[in-house]
Each structure stands twice: as structure tokens, then as C-alpha cells.
Design a protein around this motif. Structure first.
Motif, mmCIF file in Angstrom:
data_model
loop_
_atom_site.group_PDB
_atom_site.id
_atom_site.type_symbol
_atom_site.label_atom_id
_atom_site.label_comp_id
_atom_site.label_asym_id
_atom_site.label_seq_id
_atom_site.Cartn_x
_atom_site.Cartn_y
_atom_site.Cartn_z
ATOM 1 N N ARG A 37 1.042 -1.076 0.707
ATOM 2 C CA ARG A 37 0.223 0.177 0.091
ATOM 3 C C ARG A 37 1.301 0.625 0.139
ATOM 4 O O ARG A 37 0.612 2.168 -0.477
ATOM 5 N N ASN A 38 2.430 1.292 0.451
ATOM 6 C CA ASN A 38 2.962 1.938 0.873
ATOM 7 C C ASN A 38 4.351 1.355 0.528
ATOM 8 O O ASN A 38 4.571 0.614 0.175
ATOM 9 N N ALA A 39 5.179 2.915 0.103
ATOM 10 C CA ALA A 39 6.252 2.216 -0.463
ATOM 11 C C ALA A 39 7.907 1.609 0.971
ATOM 12 O O ALA A 39 7.149 2.256 2.101
ATOM 13 N N GLY A 40 7.786 0.901 0.496
ATOM 14 C CA GLY A 40 8.372 0.069 1.684
ATOM 15 C C GLY A 40 8.271 -1.279 2.432
ATOM 16 O O GLY A 40 8.929 -1.867 3.333
ATOM 17 N N ASP A 41 6.376 -1.108 1.703
ATOM 18 C CA ASP A 41 5.363 -2.366 2.837
ATOM 19 C C ASP A 41 6.522 -3.805 2.126
ATOM 20 O O ASP A 41 6.545 -3.250 1.090
ATOM 21 N N ARG A 42 6.467 -5.061 3.256
ATOM 22 C CA ARG A 42 6.859 -6.268 3.190
ATOM 23 C C ARG A 42 5.514 -7.115 3.060
ATOM 24 O O ARG A 42 5.246 -6.627 3.899
ATOM 25 N N PRO A 43 5.527 -7.816 2.675
ATOM 26 C CA PRO A 43 4.439 -8.942 3.779
ATOM 27 C C PRO A 43 4.806 -9.275 4.342
ATOM 28 O O PRO A 43 6.605 -9.445 4.863
ATOM 29 N N HIS A 44 4.062 -9.037 6.063
ATOM 30 C CA HIS A 44 4.479 -10.150 7.037
ATOM 31 C C HIS A 44 3.372 -11.433 7.291
ATOM 32 O O HIS A 44 1.878 -10.989 7.348
ATOM 33 N N ALA A 45 3.824 -12.566 7.582
ATOM 34 C CA ALA A 45 3.405 -13.808 7.248
ATOM 35 C C ALA A 45 4.224 -14.538 9.033
ATOM 36 O O ALA A 45 5.153 -14.634 9.097
#
Length: 162
Positions: A37-45
Motif C-alpha cells: 500500500r505504501n513504498a517499502g511495505d513488505r509482506p509479514h506472514a
């Protein structure tokens, strides 16, 4: 669901003990379809697992006995506080309980064993699911034994025991 969390750019957690067969596919699907959604967002599982780390495999199975018995008895309509390890190990299982354990209590995702067994299984599950974090659920009636199990777990996976 994994798809909703991925599409919205949110973190996602899955409790493997609720559906062992779906854990890895759901967590992988989340990671593969994640939309930032934003620059730098990464998945977190996150993977939640029932874990009991004993001094060895036999000790871990004994420590897990009250939790397993309680879950099975709940499936047959008997809701009671967890029993002690000694009481759970001495319990004489009824045919109804044995059937419930076989048909309604899936322990394939549970991680129960001594430190080496637990370390190997945690590594395997982390690799299969591509998770960033694992939440450990340790259910026992003895607070000192729970702390000791967590300390053994921490040491097994290379964290300092507290």
C-alpha cells in the motif's frame, strides 16, 4: 483470508493447528499476491503453532498429555480444567474419546519433542511456509514447566533463554 490481507497490504497470520493442510498454501499465496500500500511495505506472514519442548521427546509427550486430553474431552462434550501431567497420563481413555482423538483432533501441525526434534520441525515448517514470524502456544498447567519449555525452545532455535 490470505488473499484479502495480501490485496490490502496487511500482515497475515495462520494458526496451523486449525487446519494443517491449508497453512503452507495460504501463507505462500499471501506472500505471492501481496500488494504494498505504501513504498517499502513488505509482506509479514505469521505462523501460530502448538509447541511443547521437553527435555527429550518422551518428556515433551508427557507435558503435552493434559492439553491433548483436554481437547479430546472437549470434542466429546466434557469441558474441564486441564489436568496435571500425572492425571492425564493415568487417564483411561473411553472408546468415545479414542474415536474423537482419531476423527476430530488433528495434531499433524503440533511440534512436540526434545530440543533437536523441535528445532528440526520448526526449521521445516518455516521453510515450507515462508513465514517471518512464529507464534508459539504452549499449554500446560504448571507455570514453572511452561517457562522451562519456553527456555528449551529458545535455546533449541538459537535464542537466549530468559
Amino acid at each position: 483470508s490470505a488473499e484479502t490481507a495480501a490485496r490490502k497490504g496487511l500482515g497475515y497470520g495462520f494458526a496451523a493447528h486449525t487446519n494443517p493442510d491449508a497453512a503452507a498454501p495460504a501463507l505462500r499465496r499471501y506472500r505471492e499476491t501481496f500488494v504494498a500500500r505504501n513504498a517499502g511495505d513488505r509482506p509479514h506472514a505469521i505462523l501460530a503453532l502448538k509447541v511443547m519442548t521437553g527435555e527429550d521427546d518422551e518428556h515433551a509427550r508427557a507435558l503435552e498429555a493434559p492439553s491433548h486430553l483436554g481437547l479430546v474431552r472437549a470434542r466429546v462434550g466434557i469441558h474441564e480444567p486441564l489436568r496435571s501431567v500425572e492425571d492425564a497420563l493415568a487417564h483411561r481413555w473411553t472408546p468415545e474419546e479414542l474415536a474423537a482423538a482419531e476423527q476430530h483432533v488433528d495434531t499433524r501441525a503440533d511440534v512436540i519433542g526434545g530440543p533437536e526434534t523441535v528445532r528440526a520441525r520448526i526449521e521445516q515448517l518455516a521453510e515450507e511456509t515462508l513465514v517471518d514470524e512464529i507464534i508459539v502456544i504452549t499449554n500446560t498447567t504448571d507455570p514453572a514447566e511452561r517457562r522451562a519449555a519456553h527456555a528449551r525452545f529458545a535455546t533449541a532455535i538459537g535464542l537466549p533463554a530468559r
